[in-house]
Enzyme design. Structure first.
Site, PDB file in Angstrom:
ATOM      1  CG  ASN A 110       7.105   3.247   4.502  1.00  0.00           C
ATOM      2  OD1 ASN A 110       6.409   3.621   5.429  1.00  0.00           O
ATOM      3  ND2 ASN A 110       6.720   3.325   3.238  1.00  0.00           N
ATOM      4  NE  ARG A 155      -1.163   2.626   2.748  1.00  0.00           N
ATOM      5  CZ  ARG A 155      -0.693   3.783   3.168  1.00  0.00           C
ATOM      6  NH1 ARG A 155      -0.720   4.855   2.373  1.00  0.00           N
ATOM      7  NH2 ARG A 155      -0.134   3.907   4.363  1.00  0.00           N
ATOM      8  CB  CYS A 200       3.125  10.813   1.782  1.00  0.00           C
ATOM      9  SG  CYS A 200       1.481  11.551   1.909  1.00  0.00           S
TER      10      CYS A 200
END
Length: 260
Positions: free
Chosen positions: A252, A18, A243
């Site tokens: 991340n 995701r 993002c």
């Protein structure tokens, strides 16, 4: 030996399918996404963020969320996590078969408006409604306080603000509250301080942390988080992610480096 970093068990939520894929310029096929998820489960992951149920015009990489869920086999002990930002997203995730949902509330009003088209207060109200619906449907529900260390539009975020938002979302009885360094500006001393404040304010609440590696502090922050009492960490295979609404935010922390 006590509650040390080396003896305590830490759960990892794999967010690559995701958070990782939503920031890629390539829109991957449903089959590729399903294979990605299958591989991380085969590697031992038990909680996987598989999709976000958001407006496909804003995040086209997640337009096939329902198709991904449809193609995934139901397995005992595996949580397919769907990210939702409003009640419509929750209803879609529930209908698709997510057995865990995550909601995000941004500590910065400006970022929350950019990301979700609502104020932080409006998102908190939406979360409380979603949490009640999730509990009624037997779906595990957790919530993230995003941009907990800094915002690309408002700058530094006061830890008191994060604790205030966490107290409010805790009223929805989430299975855990996550603290996200969405743009990767936090350092270990801040992590120690913020988690200490949160444990004092919400002593019974399990804490999860979500770090980005923009300034190469992500893994150090993860270690500090475990020392400060976090029991769950988010990570992404290969460190992919970011993002779409946070300028220059990089990926991340990499799952494989975190494990090592």
């Amino acid at each position: 030996m006590g509650d040390s970093v080396t003896t305590r068990q830490v759960e990892i939520v794999e967010v690559g399918p995701r958070d990782g894929l939503q920031n890629e310029s390539t829109v991957f096929s449903t089959a590729d996404k399903v294979e990605f998820i299958e591989r991380v489960i085969a590697a031992g992951t038990r909680r996987v963020e598989v999709a976000s149920f958001v407006n496909p015009k804003r995040v086209p990489q997640m337009a096939d969320a329902e198709d991904v869920l449809k193609a995934l086999p139901r397995r005992s002990g595996i949580h397919y996590v769907g990210l939702v930002l409003n009640r419509r997203g929750f209803d879609r995730a529930a209908a698709a078969g997510c057995n865990e949902i995550g909601m995000a509330v941004v500590a910065s009003d400006t970022f929350n408006q950019r990301n979700q088209g609502a104020t932080t207060a409006e998102s908190i109200a939406a979360w409380l409604d979603i949490a009640a619906a999730a509990h009624a449907a037997g779906i595990r529900a957790q919530v993230t306080v995003s941009a907990a260390f800094g915002c690309p539009f408002e700058g530094e975020i006061a830890p008191e603000r994060v604790v205030e938002v966490a107290r409010e979302v805790a009223q929805g009885n989430p299975c855990e509250i996550a603290i996200a360094d969405t743009i990767g500006v936090g350092v270990p001393s801040q992590v120690t301080d913020l988690l200490g404040r949160l444990r004092k304010a919400l002593p019974a609440m399990p804490l999860r942390c979500h770090f980005h590696n923009t300034r190469n502090t992500g893994l150090a922050n993860a270690y500090a988080a475990i020392e400060a009492g976090a029991s769950v960490l988010d990570a992404s295979v290969g460190g992919i992610g970011g993002c779409p609404f946070a300028p220059a935010a990089t990926g991340n922390i990499p799952t494989e480096d975190l494990l090592y």
